[in-house]
Design a protein around this motif. Structure first.
Motif, PDB file in Angstrom:
ATOM      1  N   ALA A   3      -9.816   5.128   5.617  1.00 32.60           N
ATOM      2  CA  ALA A   3      -8.630   5.177   5.752  1.00 32.60           C
ATOM      3  C   ALA A   3      -8.261   6.431   6.750  1.00 32.60           C
ATOM      4  N   ASP A   4      -7.263   6.333   7.234  1.00 38.40           N
ATOM      5  CA  ASP A   4      -6.572   7.493   7.980  1.00 38.40           C
ATOM      6  C   ASP A   4      -5.316   7.945   7.058  1.00 38.40           C
ATOM      7  N   ILE A   5      -5.096   9.309   6.783  1.00 42.89           N
ATOM      8  CA  ILE A   5      -4.174   9.648   6.092  1.00 42.89           C
ATOM      9  C   ILE A   5      -3.538  11.087   6.917  1.00 42.89           C
ATOM     10  N   VAL A  17       3.771  11.079   3.631  1.00 46.94           N
ATOM     11  CA  VAL A  17       2.443  10.937   3.744  1.00 46.94           C
ATOM     12  C   VAL A  17       2.411   9.412   4.272  1.00 46.94           C
ATOM     13  N   LEU A  18       1.389   9.119   5.564  1.00 49.11           N
ATOM     14  CA  LEU A  18       1.148   7.814   5.790  1.00 49.11           C
ATOM     15  C   LEU A  18      -0.447   7.772   5.548  1.00 49.11           C
ATOM     16  N   ILE A  19      -0.773   6.334   4.931  1.00 46.60           N
ATOM     17  CA  ILE A  19      -2.339   5.908   4.826  1.00 46.60           C
ATOM     18  C   ILE A  19      -2.113   4.645   5.522  1.00 46.60           C
ATOM     19  N   ARG A  20      -3.294   4.457   6.359  1.00 48.97           N
ATOM     20  CA  ARG A  20      -3.625   3.453   7.249  1.00 48.97           C
ATOM     21  C   ARG A  20      -4.754   2.877   7.099  1.00 48.97           C
ATOM     22  N   GLY A  25      -5.121  -2.076  10.750  1.00 48.27           N
ATOM     23  CA  GLY A  25      -3.907  -1.400  11.227  1.00 48.27           C
ATOM     24  C   GLY A  25      -2.770  -1.282  10.253  1.00 48.27           C
ATOM     25  N   ALA A  26      -2.800  -1.920   9.105  1.00 47.23           N
ATOM     26  CA  ALA A  26      -1.802  -1.755   8.015  1.00 47.23           C
ATOM     27  C   ALA A  26      -1.236  -0.367   7.550  1.00 47.23           C
ATOM     28  N   CYS A  27      -0.407  -0.084   7.540  1.00 49.08           N
ATOM     29  CA  CYS A  27      -0.082   1.105   7.155  1.00 49.08           C
ATOM     30  C   CYS A  27       1.238   1.454   6.372  1.00 49.08           C
ATOM     31  N   ALA A  28       0.760   2.110   5.353  1.00 49.05           N
ATOM     32  CA  ALA A  28       1.830   2.554   4.282  1.00 49.05           C
ATOM     33  C   ALA A  28       2.294   3.963   4.087  1.00 49.05           C
ATOM     34  N   ALA A  29       3.904   4.033   4.035  1.00 48.79           N
ATOM     35  CA  ALA A  29       4.371   5.573   3.963  1.00 48.79           C
ATOM     36  C   ALA A  29       4.661   5.671   2.367  1.00 48.79           C
ATOM     37  N   ILE A  30       4.040   6.769   1.790  1.00 49.77           N
ATOM     38  CA  ILE A  30       4.294   6.817   0.452  1.00 49.77           C
ATOM     39  C   ILE A  30       5.590   7.705   0.178  1.00 49.77           C
ATOM     40  N   ASP A  31       6.764   6.586  -0.349  1.00 55.04           N
ATOM     41  CA  ASP A  31       8.164   7.140  -0.276  1.00 55.04           C
ATOM     42  C   ASP A  31       8.374   7.174   0.969  1.00 55.04           C
ATOM     43  N   HIS A  48       1.814   1.665  13.171  1.00 56.86           N
ATOM     44  CA  HIS A  48       2.938   0.750  12.513  1.00 56.86           C
ATOM     45  C   HIS A  48       3.090   0.828  11.207  1.00 56.86           C
ATOM     46  N   LEU A  49       4.367   0.829  10.762  1.00 59.26           N
ATOM     47  CA  LEU A  49       4.597   0.964   9.331  1.00 59.26           C
ATOM     48  C   LEU A  49       4.706  -0.596   8.966  1.00 59.26           C
TER      49      LEU A  49
END
Length: 255
Positions: A3-5, A17-20, A25-31, A48-49
């Motif tokens: 994962a990329d953080i 924080v973004l975790i990808r 290519g899926a990417c999440a923002a934490i809050d 891409h979020l």
């Protein structure tokens, strides 16, 4: 693939924080503390979020959701108990549920205390814990809704995770937390070394997040309420750890 953080500042003292998932290519923002800051981070990384994983309902963690969701179509996931206060929520989660960001898998941990519905997200494969405002580097969240027993229980769940876990928290409070920790635990040599490193890092304008959970267990007074030195610091030698924790939290509120 790993994962990329990506960690970045938001607002006055929030941490974004973004975790990808590099494979999909899926990417999440934490809050979503601040729409513009998250958008800048996405532009800088070229990611891409696709998801927003919400830890709790407070405004400084959810205010960026509406704009980001409109722009990206991201799926918003958050605690069931606070769904009514989380704009645009698509899926609610409870303790033990799993969340997916591409091929990455995270487990939901209920962490009441700061708010009653607060959750953390533990990505075991990445050794990454997204703790929101429950556990901070050298600190813990204020008790706005829960009891000391609630928070002590929540911290116990998090401190049971492996020492090599990287802790990502919701705010850059580490320097002020270090000053309180030194007052509460002045004989802790590891803490003194860590506090000096934090002071230097902040003077250089660097963020202190993430930290390692093993380091927190050795130096964070709120995880060490069961230690005699911390009990003595609040004149509660021999008393249960939860009472020591409550006294430490009340002291920090006044500090």
């Amino acid at each position: 693939m790993p994962a990329d953080i990506h960690v970045f500042p938001c607002r006055s003292d929030n941490i974004g924080v973004l975790i990808r998932d590099a494979a999909t290519g899926a990417c999440a923002a934490i809050d979503a503390p601040e729409e513009q800051a998250v958008r800048r981070a996405l532009a800088e990384t070229g990611w891409h979020l696709t998801h927003i994983l919400v830890t709790h309902k407070h405004h400084d963690h959810v205010e960026g959701i509406p704009g980001l969701k409109r722009e990206t179509g991201a799926t918003v996931i958050g605690p069931a108990a606070e769904a009514a206060a989380i704009p645009g929520i698509d899926r609610t989660v409870l303790e033990g549920d799993e969340v997916a960001v591409g091929d990455l898998r995270g487990k939901v941990i209920a962490t009441p205390g700061h708010t009653l519905g607060h959750v953390a997200y533990w990505f075991a494969g990445e050794r990454a814990l997204f703790a929101g405002d429950t556990l901070f580097a050298l600190g813990c969240g204020r008790l706005f809704e829960g009891t000391p027993a609630d928070m002590w229980g929540a911290l116990g769940k998090l401190s049971a995770l492996p020492d090599d876990t990287r802790l990502y928290c919701g705010h850059e409070y580490t320097l002020s937390n270090a000053r309180f920790a030194l007052a509460a635990d002045p004989g802790n040599v590891a803490l003194a070394r860590r506090a000096a490193a934090i002071e230097a890092a902040r003077a250089r304008g660097e963020l202190t997040i993430p930290s390692l959970l093993g380091e927190e267990k050795a130096t964070n007074p709120f995880l060490r309420a069961g230690e005699p030195a911390l009990a003595a610091a609040v004149n509660l030698s021999g008393r249960p750890a939860v009472e020591v924790f409550a006294a430490l939290r009340a002291w920090k509120d006044r500090f």
